[in-house]
Design a protein around this motif. Structure first.
Motif, PDB file in Angstrom:
ATOM      1  N   GLY A 130      -1.820  -1.514  -8.285  1.00 54.82           N
ATOM      2  CA  GLY A 130      -1.486  -0.792  -7.056  1.00 54.82           C
ATOM      3  C   GLY A 130      -0.084  -0.227  -7.032  1.00 54.82           C
ATOM      4  O   GLY A 130       0.353   0.304  -6.015  1.00 54.82           O
ATOM      5  N   ARG A 131       0.630  -0.329  -8.167  1.00 53.18           N
ATOM      6  CA  ARG A 131       2.016   0.158  -8.189  1.00 53.18           C
ATOM      7  C   ARG A 131       2.060   1.658  -8.413  1.00 53.18           C
ATOM      8  O   ARG A 131       1.324   2.206  -9.253  1.00 53.18           O
ATOM      9  CB  ARG A 131       2.802  -0.567  -9.280  1.00 53.18           C
TER      10      ARG A 131
ATOM     11  N   PRO B 186       0.784  -1.246   0.000  1.00 49.97           N
ATOM     12  CA  PRO B 186       0.000   0.000   0.000  1.00 49.97           C
ATOM     13  C   PRO B 186       0.813   1.291   0.000  1.00 49.97           C
ATOM     14  O   PRO B 186       0.337   2.319   0.486  1.00 49.97           O
ATOM     15  CB  PRO B 186      -0.823  -0.130   1.287  1.00 49.97           C
ATOM     16  N   ALA B 187       1.997   1.297  -0.576  1.00 48.66           N
ATOM     17  CA  ALA B 187       2.819   2.508  -0.569  1.00 48.66           C
ATOM     18  C   ALA B 187       2.112   3.685  -1.241  1.00 48.66           C
ATOM     19  O   ALA B 187       2.215   4.828  -0.790  1.00 48.66           O
ATOM     20  CB  ALA B 187       4.156   2.232  -1.251  1.00 48.66           C
ATOM     21  N   ALA B 188       1.363   3.411  -2.316  1.00 54.46           N
ATOM     22  CA  ALA B 188       0.664   4.490  -3.021  1.00 54.46           C
ATOM     23  C   ALA B 188      -0.327   5.180  -2.090  1.00 54.46           C
ATOM     24  O   ALA B 188      -0.460   6.413  -2.101  1.00 54.46           O
ATOM     25  CB  ALA B 188      -0.056   3.928  -4.244  1.00 54.46           C
TER      26      ALA B 188
ATOM     27  N   THR C 204       6.860  -2.436  -5.963  1.00 53.19           N
ATOM     28  CA  THR C 204       5.889  -1.428  -5.548  1.00 53.19           C
ATOM     29  C   THR C 204       5.767  -0.315  -6.584  1.00 53.19           C
ATOM     30  O   THR C 204       4.881   0.527  -6.490  1.00 53.19           O
ATOM     31  CB  THR C 204       6.322  -0.823  -4.192  1.00 53.19           C
ATOM     32  N   ALA C 205       6.671  -0.276  -7.561  1.00 53.94           N
ATOM     33  CA  ALA C 205       6.691   0.807  -8.548  1.00 53.94           C
ATOM     34  C   ALA C 205       6.335   0.287  -9.935  1.00 53.94           C
ATOM     35  O   ALA C 205       6.663  -0.838 -10.290  1.00 53.94           O
ATOM     36  CB  ALA C 205       8.077   1.445  -8.581  1.00 53.94           C
ATOM     37  N   ALA C 206       5.629   1.131 -10.698  1.00 51.83           N
ATOM     38  CA  ALA C 206       5.365   0.818 -12.109  1.00 51.83           C
ATOM     39  C   ALA C 206       6.450   1.517 -12.931  1.00 51.83           C
ATOM     40  O   ALA C 206       6.425   2.728 -13.086  1.00 51.83           O
ATOM     41  CB  ALA C 206       3.980   1.311 -12.508  1.00 51.83           C
TER      42      ALA C 206
END
Lengths: 423, 423
Positions: free
Chosen positions: B279-280, B266-268, B301-303
């Motif tokens: 969710g990235r 859930p970093a975003a 976690t990143a797109a």
């Protein structure tokens, strides 16, 4: 061809395995039942709890041990009862298994002397799950101390209490001290793990009561040198979330380990047989149950006495000797010979280690202490492990720690069913 | 002396560790936060789930890795939020930690596409706990089949379903087949483990969609040769206690493993940043968050997109490259130099193993398959493990299995929170 004589063995500890091993080649079919899928080398379990060894290094899948013995069937199941009239054992899933000879070798569990509510805060050390829980709490206490802002909370997190100073308690205390004072200090930034307290509480007047007074005194000095606080003549009167109450005052502690007493498994209740205060079945001199010549009870589940009238101790060599003895009785009966009438215990010595470099050995006449005893202890334990692979793995783990002072089995895994305030 | 630049890193996976490693000697103080106390070598996690490796062989206590880096503080804690205005991170116990630069490398978890109720019956494979639960269910299924009287129950116990045929699904299916067909047959008396079914279900038209069609076809043939039933173009519509429902009918199974999708952590939400469907966080070309130049998001976690516009895959080498890149950006900024403007992904190849002797490797131009690929895969993985001890331990475990065909990490331990009908 008549059907083979059916031997049912409940419990795959040291006694049960020795029995099955010694029945190799006998005209029997064996069903070996255990609640776990593995045999556990309990004498080294404290090293799993204290991050020295990994679980897989001291446990073996039972059925794997007998893969080349087609007459041995291994079942992972809980026994719920025995019908000695019908000669059957009932499993929890309802399966009924008939026997011609039954051997109960179901071991013991820790006893809280009527205070079972303590078990959540002060777990004992009998299974791999116990060891994993204790390891988790030990490591988590340091992690939470590193995060704690309140000095009192931090102090309770850095206080480790072991109740009972038999070999297991002494071994746990020594290894926790090694962990706190030698392994961890360089890894934390907010706490000094060298200030952690390791407290060993014993109700009796001295530690390691089963050893000679001289060795006991030596062990106490060795523990003190490691930094362990030994409190003798001290009774624990309560174990709670916040710590222990003792006859000598309260100790705030978040990590308590129970090593103070054992209680036999319910084999006596299954059989309706007479038991002693610790729940052990009072067996005949040939380890059979009075009135049930085809039912034997061995190991920690049986109250056995040596020829001088003293109790046979609840240790691995005693259980193995009993397993071997019952195998001889069964073989003799099947061969139509007179079975040996009386089990005789041979004392092969008692051992205990204090930390990573010192041990004591009491052979009765000969007594050893210090690093030589430690080496004998280490070699003996590697010898008694099962299989080349485990021997290599444990020797390698010990050598690695010896060379690097770094213990590797330091993972915090699984949930803690009681104290789960991990994050 | 001014206070050092504070770097807070959340997540000690491949990206987070690479970042901390590459900041060695930089004028920074680092706080490394993870929910676990260990870094996990996820590419070999399937071997823990399938009894080849022990947990301690592929995981390392994080703080131990940085014991000689006094500027690195390790905290085991859950992050609950980020205040980008105040530049602070809040932990679950209420601790607030200030940062000058924040790097979120919190990884991904399995996704059930809106069917989270499936997770109990079809666990995914992301943590050591997941691997232990899957191993427990696998081994327990055979144990219970050995005890089962009802043929239908026995059949469901001996049916293993893996959902999703990416590398993890293929690797799991191959190793379960090896276990059932090669390792276990001699150990059971009532069942023939060679009759177990291993079913790999894939919604797409072919397995290992990330690889070339030729390698994918080769892998499918290799799986079939091992005895795995591969069902492509098949959607799973329900997972229950009794088995799976698919677009191609129901399969009764007591052991289902989910390897079908992932979802970012859930970093975003912590950042209030824009995210893609998985969710990235949609990051800038330099991996910083739009509008937050001092906050970076890396790894799963990143797109992130490569120069040709394709997405950077969620694999260890990509996360490590991103960690190294952010370390270069931080160093350049602190030195007053122009930081690199754009992360560039270098494809080092994709690998997957099928069973114990075959692998495929796709380097883009060069493609390998068979036993040579398996050896390259094995050597590469041992090389990427951390520390001499783990390399020896894993190499030794593989050599042992190669020589003896016996897998040793076969312990059933811990309770199963969902399916605990173990005895």
């Amino acid at each position: 061809m008549a059907e083979r004589h059916q031997v049912v063995v409940v419990g795959a500890g040291f006694g049960g395995l020795q029995l099955v091993n010694d029945l190799k080649g006998a005209p029997v079919a064996i069903t070996l039942i255990d609640r776990k899928n593995h045999h556990l080398f309990q004498p080294l379990l404290y090293q799993v709890a204290t991050t020295v060894l990994a679980t897989s290094e001291i446990a073996w899948p039972i059925r794997h041990l007998y893969r080349n013995r087609p007459e041995v069937t291994t079942l992972m199941a809980s026994v719920t009862g025995v019908d000695t009239a019908a000669r059957t054992v009932t499993l929890m899933n309802g399966t009924v298994i008939g026997y011609d000879t039954l051997v109960l070798a179901t071991g013991a569990t820790h006893a809280y002397f009527g205070n079972d509510q303590w078990s959540g805060w002060a777990p004992g050390l009998k299974t791999l799950e116990d060891a994993t829980i204790i390891r988790r709490r030990l490591l988590l206490a340091f992690e939470q101390a590193e995060l704690a802002a309140d000095p009192a909370a931090r102090e309770a997190l850095e206080t480790f209490v072991i109740v009972g100073a038999g070999p297991t308690g002494v071994e746990l205390a020594g290894m926790i001290a090694e962990l706190a004072y030698r392994t961890l200090p360089t890894e934390f930034r907010h706490i000094d793990t060298r200030k952690a307290r390791v407290v060993l509480i014993e109700a009796g007047p001295r530690i390691l009561a089963g050893f000679s007074e001289e060795l006991s005194l030596y062990a106490a000095r060795a523990l003190a040198a490691l930094g362990v606080e030994v409190m003798t003549d001290t009774r624990v009167t309560d174990c709670q979330r916040e710590g222990v109450q003792t006859s000598d005052g309260a100790i705030a502690s978040r990590t308590i380990v129970w090593a103070a007493g054992v209680e036999a498994s319910p084999a006596a209740a299954w059989l309706g047989a007479a038991a002693d205060r610790a729940g052990r079945v009072k067996v005949e001199p040939d380890l059979s149950v009075p009135g049930l010549a085809d039912v034997f009870v061995i190991g920690d589940t049986a109250a056995v006495f040596s020829e001088d009238g003293g109790p046979v101790p609840g240790i691995a060599p005693a259980a193995k000797q009993q397993g071997a003895f019952v195998a001889r009785v069964i073989r003799a009966r099947l061969a139509g010979q007179a079975p040996p009438a009386r089990f005789r215990y041979r004392n092969r010595g008692s051992l205990a280690t204090i930390g990573r470099h010192v041990a004591i050995i009491d052979f009765g006449r000969i007594r050893l202490k210090g690093w030589l005893a430690w080496w004998i202890w280490g070699i003996a334990h590697i010898y008694f492990l099962i299989g080349t692979r485990s021997r290599f793995a444990v020797a390698w783990s010990w050598l690695w720690i010896f060379l690097t002072n770094q213990q590797s089995a330091r993972l915090i895994t699984q949930r803690d069913p009681v104290r789960d305030d991990s994050d």
